[in-house]
Design a protein around this motif. Structure first.
Motif, PDB file in Angstrom:
ATOM      1  N   ALA A   1       0.718  -1.224   0.073  1.00  0.00           N
ATOM      2  CA  ALA A   1      -0.009  -0.112   0.180  1.00  0.00           C
ATOM      3  C   ALA A   1       0.876   1.216  -0.074  1.00  0.00           C
ATOM      4  O   ALA A   1       0.654   2.158  -0.699  1.00  0.00           O
ATOM      5  CB  ALA A   1      -1.001   0.036   1.156  1.00  0.00           C
TER       6      ALA A   1
ATOM      7  N   ILE B   1       2.189   0.105  -4.692  1.00  0.00           N
ATOM      8  CA  ILE B   1       2.009  -1.156  -5.477  1.00  0.00           C
ATOM      9  C   ILE B   1       0.216  -1.738  -5.279  1.00  0.00           C
ATOM     10  O   ILE B   1      -0.117  -2.206  -6.380  1.00  0.00           O
ATOM     11  CB  ILE B   1       2.608  -2.464  -5.212  1.00  0.00           C
ATOM     12  N   GLY B   2      -0.210  -1.313  -4.283  1.00  0.00           N
ATOM     13  CA  GLY B   2      -1.567  -1.556  -3.800  1.00  0.00           C
ATOM     14  C   GLY B   2      -1.685  -2.837  -3.250  1.00  0.00           C
ATOM     15  O   GLY B   2      -1.194  -3.948  -3.565  1.00  0.00           O
ATOM     16  N   SER B   3      -2.448  -2.791  -2.186  1.00  0.00           N
ATOM     17  CA  SER B   3      -2.672  -4.235  -1.381  1.00  0.00           C
ATOM     18  C   SER B   3      -3.420  -5.262  -2.217  1.00  0.00           C
ATOM     19  O   SER B   3      -3.147  -6.381  -1.751  1.00  0.00           O
ATOM     20  CB  SER B   3      -3.431  -3.881  -0.024  1.00  0.00           C
ATOM     21  N   GLU B   4      -4.334  -4.755  -2.962  1.00  0.00           N
ATOM     22  CA  GLU B   4      -4.648  -6.017  -3.754  1.00  0.00           C
ATOM     23  C   GLU B   4      -3.976  -6.765  -4.810  1.00  0.00           C
ATOM     24  O   GLU B   4      -4.357  -7.874  -5.092  1.00  0.00           O
ATOM     25  CB  GLU B   4      -5.827  -5.297  -4.716  1.00  0.00           C
TER      26      GLU B   4
END
Lengths: 518, 518
Positions: free
Chosen positions: A215, A219-222
């Protein structure tokens, strides 16, 4: 107590302006510190006494309102030195004795007195790790400690780099940052928009810092794929491999796998060699989060559980956990030399002048995310001198023996139930207390609902009484259970026995709402 | 010295295993700490004595080889307690006295003895800021300190959130992270690939941490637009506005402006109100990096330099700089409540259980990037109690008076030249020493080339002699110059005078290569 009262009379009319750097401040400063040290050492001694409480619990609003004259408010005018000493005593009084032999609440516990001595010296030196010119000794100690830890991990002489940083989450964040830079160096200047969709992999039982790093780093947690674990909390290699293939099929770019050596709750060790094989065949960065499990590398008996760690590209290892160093002391070790610097260097000219008269490769601050950096190495260095590698080995072995003792006891007791039946690999032991009203209930949602309430209720009572402290949590489909962890060398088997008796006695009569009460 | 030798005889045959938690370890532990405290307090007293050296310089290879038996190597077997005390003494001996009244090397200097007392207590308590249950007192102290600092910044009762974190670079990183999340909350889960090309703005004189944050967060350092400054090092608002418009014209999305209150080298204050106007009209997040300048908010006389700071959406303020708190103590203050939590929360169930028996809004650890977090607040809290807000005010005023004194002296001396002619706004004073051979040279590349070599040569000699320490750097088109900064309350005007004499005497005879030598 008498002595204390007599001595602080000396400081009644004095203010901090009477201390150094005041002209005749040496004696006053020494007297003030003498009083302080009496308070601190009396706290240290009490921390180790089983007759003293672990904590004297108060709710936030009670503390805010000012208990027995302990006011937290910040004044415009100075307080006198006597009042400051009283404030110090009160601060300790209302805190939690994390060094108490019956404090089992989290992975970091214990009060290593040599480590404490190291911290006192560190704060007295009050310097900054960014350049050799202001931290010559500490910079070299960091180099030597990192080298030693890399050697223990199993890297060759030519490999290895690293840095101490403020906690395991930061160390794990470094690992993702470095992996991304290794594969896509343009990210440093161009950012993530220049990159394909990156995917990283970590197990369902791994620490939340991997998702947090994704996050933070943009990169984003998903884009963190959570890989399934077996019943014991270990990552299933086949699941990892199929997740990697799926991600590739979806047009994403897998680049990083986090394997955990010592998970937070179960203390499980992921199968490092099997995971390393997969990483090699797919060309992925292998990080091993050994924040908790790294300490076992010090033990000939237990280090086998981390077999394969030498194949990692980076390793997180927190000496403030299993090795008992005071908070904080966490290392990120990196196999590829120079990468930390390439990734993080900004060449600030006011700090990292290249025309200095000494070897500026020792100005290691440009390798880090931070600018100013606290000295976290001296305490560990001093502990290593005091114990030797062998001292750490016995300390680790003893903690794991306590876990075996607890496990053996739990197996024999009808009022407790183990969360998993196999022997503990680390010092984590997970279990439920089953109150009398639940003992004959058949498994199912109603029993689960009630069992879920047991641990929080017992913990609340335990904190009010203050004689021990242990953590609990749900995990996956398991309702709230206790997790006992051992990292405090002061803990003996008698404390383990005490804990079970305490839980049983607090839990025996607890009131669990039945469905009709709801 | 005699006393010291006598006392350590007690510890000759003892090892750390004889200390607590050993059964009869209380007395040994107390004696060991008594010896340690003697060493530490003797160092503290020496730090303030002008007759003692600031440092005893050795090159890295000299220290590595083991000076006078001071070995840095890590043993397998334990060392005895006497040796540990000798190691402690040596560690201090070969370090740098950052509290010495003639240590002018960086923004953080001084040894506040109350702050030091606070650090000793903090390390004795050895706990973690992540949850109220293990840090009840410190969590409340953090809340109270943050509230006070927000009030001083000028935010209303209803506004304000924040957290203490490991250094100003981390605080600045938080500000960019929060700004990005505020405008694009989907970034937390989807990452930067879901976002347009973001642009942030900071001045040419600002700290490198803004670029570093952009690199770490996946925004990319090239997406940081560097805005021009005037001669005094202040951001030019018109340049900012035209940069914003240019970025928009290029299809990029400006979202964040960093304004600096107290630049690292010049100590300049960006015009906050003018910058805030521009941010408002373009809907951009305004961050004020007051890591260095924040301390001036404590002074009625100087806080006017930060006018407009109350309009910031976030503020970095390091009490470990101008307020003299020991390292590290840095706060990120955020105007919008709840944003820190929304941005960083991961809801780890093993730590932030929602079924605890106390008000879990005090479990502030889920607001942070870190998991475990060092207690950085107690020292500041204790200093505030000891000095009152008014004590900080006099301390800050005094540091700025030292800067004025230096500035006035420099103006009158023919052997020194000011880098800019206007009065210092902060405690930074920037100047060249002009050796005799350069005094009659006309300005131009050859004089610049030679002048560039002066400061490093003087600094090298100064470090070898060890009686003072000051930093230097080039900046923009200015060749290497000295930057003197005052944040140490122990420094008196006599020390300022000493510094100039020292530089002049070291610099008078230095040998600068002429072009023909090259």
């Amino acid at each position: 107590e008498q002595k204390y009262k007599y001595n602080i009379a000396l400081t009644v009319s004095l203010l901090c302006l009477d201390l150094l750097p005041a002209l005749s401040g040496e004696d006053t400063t020494k007297s003030f510190f003498q009083e302080l040290v009496n308070i601190l050492l009396s706290y240290v001694c009490k921390s180790f006494r089983r007759s003293s409480k672990v904590l004297d619990f108060h709710h936030p609003h009670q503390l805010r309102e000012g208990l027995e004259g302990f006011s937290l408010e910040l004044p415009d005018q100075p307080e006198n030195l006597e009042q400051l000493l009283v404030d110090c005593r009160d601060t300790l009084k209302y805190g939690v004795k994390t060094g108490h032999p019956r404090f089992f609440n989290q992975l970091s516990s214990g009060l290593d007195v040599i480590g404490l001595a190291g911290e006192w010296l560190t704060s007295t030196a009050n310097t900054n790790m960014f350049t050799y010119e202001v931290s010559p000794v500490f910079i070299l100690m960091e180099e030597i400690l990192l080298k030693k830890m890399q050697e223990i991990v199993g890297w060759s002489e030519e490999e290895g780099d690293g840095v101490f940083c403020p906690g395991g989450t930061m160390s794990n964040l470094y690992s993702v940052l470095l992996a991304r830079y290794h594969f896509f160096p343009e990210v440093k200047t161009k950012g993530m928009t220049a990159l394909p969709r990156l995917i990283l992999f970590t197990s369902a039982h791994s620490h939340y810092s991997v998702k947090k790093s994704a996050a933070v780093l943009g990169i984003g947690s998903e884009n963190v794929v959570v890989v399934k674990c077996n019943d014991r909390g270990k990552m299933i290699p086949a699941e990892l491999e199929s997740s990697i293939i799926t991600a590739k099929d979806q047009g994403c770019v897998p680049f990083y796998v986090n394997a955990t050596a010592g998970t937070t709750v179960y203390g499980a060790f992921d199968p490092l060699n099997a995971i390393a094989d997969i990483c090699e065949s797919h060309g992925l960065w292998l990080h091993v989060d050994a924040a908790w499990g790294g300490g076992l590398l010090m033990s000939k008996r237990h280090r086998v559980k981390l077999q394969g760690i030498e194949r990692a590209w980076s390793v997180t290892w927190n000496p403030h956990k299993m090795m008992g160093a005071p908070l904080q002391c966490s290392a990120i070790l990196v196999k590829k030399r120079g990468l930390l610097k390439d990734c993080n260097q900004m060449c600030a000219e006011y700090l990292f002048q290249t025309d200095k008269h000494y070897d500026t490769s020792y100005d290691t601050g440009d390798k880090t995310i931070q600018c100013g950096r606290h000295v976290d190495v001296f305490k560990l260095w001093l502990m290593w001198k005091a114990k030797g590698s062998e001292g750490f080995e016995s300390q680790v072995n003893k903690c794991l023996e306590n876990a075996e003792h607890l496990f053996d006891n739990l197996k024999q007791r009808p009022d407790f139930e183990l969360v998993f039946k196999s022997e503990p690999e680390h010092s984590n032991v997970c279990f439920w207390y089953i109150p009398p009203s639940l003992r004959n209930m058949s498994p199912g949602p109603e029993r689960n609902r009630r069992l879920h309430e047991v641990a929080p209720k017992i913990k609340a009572k335990m904190m009010e009484q203050g004689m021990a402290m242990i953590g609990y949590q749900p995990l996956g489909d398991k309702v709230n259970f206790f997790r006992c962890v051992f990292s405090n060398p002061a803990t003996q088997t008698e404390d383990v026995d005490y804990l079970l008796e305490e839980i049983a006695s607090l839990g025996h009569d607890i009131c669990i709402r039945t469905e009709t009460d709801l």
